[in-house]
Design an enzyme around this catalytic site. Structure first.
Site, PDB file in Angstrom:
ATOM      1  N   ASP A   1      49.349   3.648   5.154  1.00 30.86           N
ATOM      2  CA  ASP A   1      49.157   2.561   4.200  1.00 30.86           C
ATOM      3  C   ASP A   1      48.618   3.165   2.907  1.00 30.86           C
ATOM      4  O   ASP A   1      47.543   3.778   2.898  1.00 30.86           O
ATOM      5  CB  ASP A   1      48.198   1.514   4.783  1.00 30.86           C
ATOM      6  CG  ASP A   1      48.237   0.199   4.026  1.00 30.86           C
ATOM      7  OD1 ASP A   1      48.584   0.199   2.825  1.00 30.86           O
ATOM      8  OD2 ASP A   1      47.899  -0.843   4.623  1.00 30.86           O
TER       9      ASP A   1
ATOM     10  N   ASP B   1      50.461  -1.581  -3.256  1.00 30.32           N
ATOM     11  CA  ASP B   1      49.956  -1.463  -1.885  1.00 30.32           C
ATOM     12  C   ASP B   1      51.178  -1.495  -0.977  1.00 30.32           C
ATOM     13  O   ASP B   1      51.917  -2.480  -0.956  1.00 30.32           O
ATOM     14  CB  ASP B   1      49.019  -2.656  -1.618  1.00 30.32           C
ATOM     15  CG  ASP B   1      48.359  -2.612  -0.251  1.00 30.32           C
ATOM     16  OD1 ASP B   1      48.639  -1.689   0.527  1.00 30.32           O
ATOM     17  OD2 ASP B   1      47.561  -3.530   0.033  1.00 30.32           O
TER      18      ASP B   1
ATOM     19  N   HIS C   1      41.944  -7.293  -2.508  1.00 30.32           N
ATOM     20  CA  HIS C   1      42.105  -8.592  -1.856  1.00 30.32           C
ATOM     21  C   HIS C   1      41.586  -9.656  -2.807  1.00 30.32           C
ATOM     22  O   HIS C   1      40.416  -9.972  -2.830  1.00 30.32           O
ATOM     23  CB  HIS C   1      41.375  -8.631  -0.513  1.00 30.32           C
ATOM     24  CG  HIS C   1      42.071  -7.819   0.544  1.00 30.32           C
ATOM     25  ND1 HIS C   1      43.035  -8.350   1.352  1.00 30.32           N
ATOM     26  CD2 HIS C   1      41.980  -6.515   0.878  1.00 30.32           C
ATOM     27  CE1 HIS C   1      43.490  -7.418   2.152  1.00 30.32           C
ATOM     28  NE2 HIS C   1      42.869  -6.284   1.891  1.00 30.32           N
TER      29      HIS C   1
ATOM     30  N   GLU D   1      54.956  -2.656   4.670  1.00 24.29           N
ATOM     31  CA  GLU D   1      54.361  -3.483   3.622  1.00 24.29           C
ATOM     32  C   GLU D   1      54.974  -3.160   2.267  1.00 24.29           C
ATOM     33  O   GLU D   1      55.269  -1.994   1.985  1.00 24.29           O
ATOM     34  CB  GLU D   1      52.848  -3.182   3.553  1.00 24.29           C
ATOM     35  CG  GLU D   1      52.126  -3.854   2.390  1.00 24.29           C
ATOM     36  CD  GLU D   1      50.630  -3.534   2.360  1.00 24.29           C
ATOM     37  OE1 GLU D   1      50.240  -2.455   2.841  1.00 24.29           O
ATOM     38  OE2 GLU D   1      49.881  -4.363   1.848  1.00 24.29           O
TER      39      GLU D   1
HETATM   40 CO    CO Z   1      47.754  -4.490   1.945  1.00 24.67          CO
END
Ligand code: CO
Length: 303
Positions: free
Chosen positions: A83, A94, A170, A286
């Site tokens: 990630d 991201d 976030h 992702e």
């Molecule tokens: Co993420």
């Protein structure tokens, strides 16, 4: 969103695409995770970006939130989730991929399903849509697969996509990968969508600390070396997560001692690893999306 900001999201995304290609080239079975992390860290800088968070290198039943430290002997085996966070002036890409390191490629179907879910969701993402429709698309894709392949995969409900903002990984909006009732709209904004698939039950618990830290509270430390480290963290990472190998590179002394002292004092927080409860292997894919001028850009999808 200003055009200038959008361009920075796009630039971060391009670097993240290059990093995914680079990772697929360099990662080999039984390679030390620390060597993967240091090579990717260096490549991000070489391409003109900065890490937005420490590279997550999570193995098997660990779904997320592990980053290696210098001296770690852990090697890549089974299924590895990489990630990646890249920031350009604080604007973040991201993105994540999974690599099957087994000889018999036993995770290929799980990964194929996982990529299919992300691809199906990508098709429906558009300006003004309700967040719940992302989850619904993921659920349909996933259930369809289990039905047609007579398989029994689970989607992990405890791990979700999220909005992104300047220097903020976030930014408040949660994008679930299952049927839900979230009627918030995807407006002009940046966000990541990240389905996780497993052969297990799909429940997540918080495991051991995984080496990823973030500043949490104001506070001071008396020790000289620790104070230098804390000042550096405040100046360099501010609200973004960091890890010990980055401090090693700067040549600080007594890093482990200082971090553990600051952690005990509540000045910094160390994230726990997120583990699959039935200890089954987990995959993840992702991408980052940016809605600008009414259109959706999938900034991290390798072209
Ligand atoms: Co993420």
């Amino acid at each position: 969103m200003e055009k200038e900001e959008f361009d920075k999201y796009v630039k971060a995304g391009k670097i993240a695409q290059e990093i995914k290609k680079f990772a697929l080239e360099i990662v080999k079975p039984e390679m030390k995770l620390i060597n993967i992390a240091e090579a990717i860290d260096a490549k991000i800088f070489e391409l003109g970006g900065k890490p937005a968070f420490p590279l997550n290198l999570s193995l098997n039943e660990c779904a997320a939130h592990f980053t290696p430290a210098r001296g770690d002997e852990i090697i890549a085996t089974g299924i590895l989730k990489i990630d990646i966070g890249v920031a350009v002036d604080g604007f973040i890409a991201d993105t994540a991929l999974s690599i099957d390191l087994t000889e018999d490629k036993r995770f290929s179907e799980m990964m194929e399903l996982n990529e299919q879910i992300l691809a199906d969701v990508t098709k429906v993402v558009k300006h003004g849509m309700e967040v719940k429709d992302v989850g619904n698309a993921a659920a349909i894709s996933f259930e369809q697969w289990n039905k047609t392949h007579d398989s029994n995969f689970s989607i992990i409900k405890g791990l979700c996509g999220h909005s992104l903002a300047e220097y903020n990984i976030h930014a408040g909006l949660t994008i679930s990968n299952y049927e839900n009732g979230n009627t918030k709209k995807l407006d002009e904004m940046a966000f990541a969508i990240e389905p996780f698939v497993t052969t297990g039950d799909g429940d997540i618990y918080e495991g051991q600390p995984g080496g990823i830290y973030v500043l949490q509270n104001e506070g001071n430390v008396r020790d000289r070396d620790a104070r230098k480290i804390l000042e550096y963290i405040k100046e360099t990472y501010s609200t973004l997560p960091f890890c010990s190998r980055w401090l090693d590179k700067e040549g600080f002394k007594k890093i482990r001692f200082s971090l553990s002292m600051m952690e005990k004092a509540g000045i910094i927080y160390q994230y726990p690893m997120l583990m699959e409860k039935s200890r089954a292997p987990v995959s993840q894919f992702e991408n980052t999306f940016v809605i600008f001028d009414g259109k959706v850009a999938n900034t991290t999808k390798v072209e």
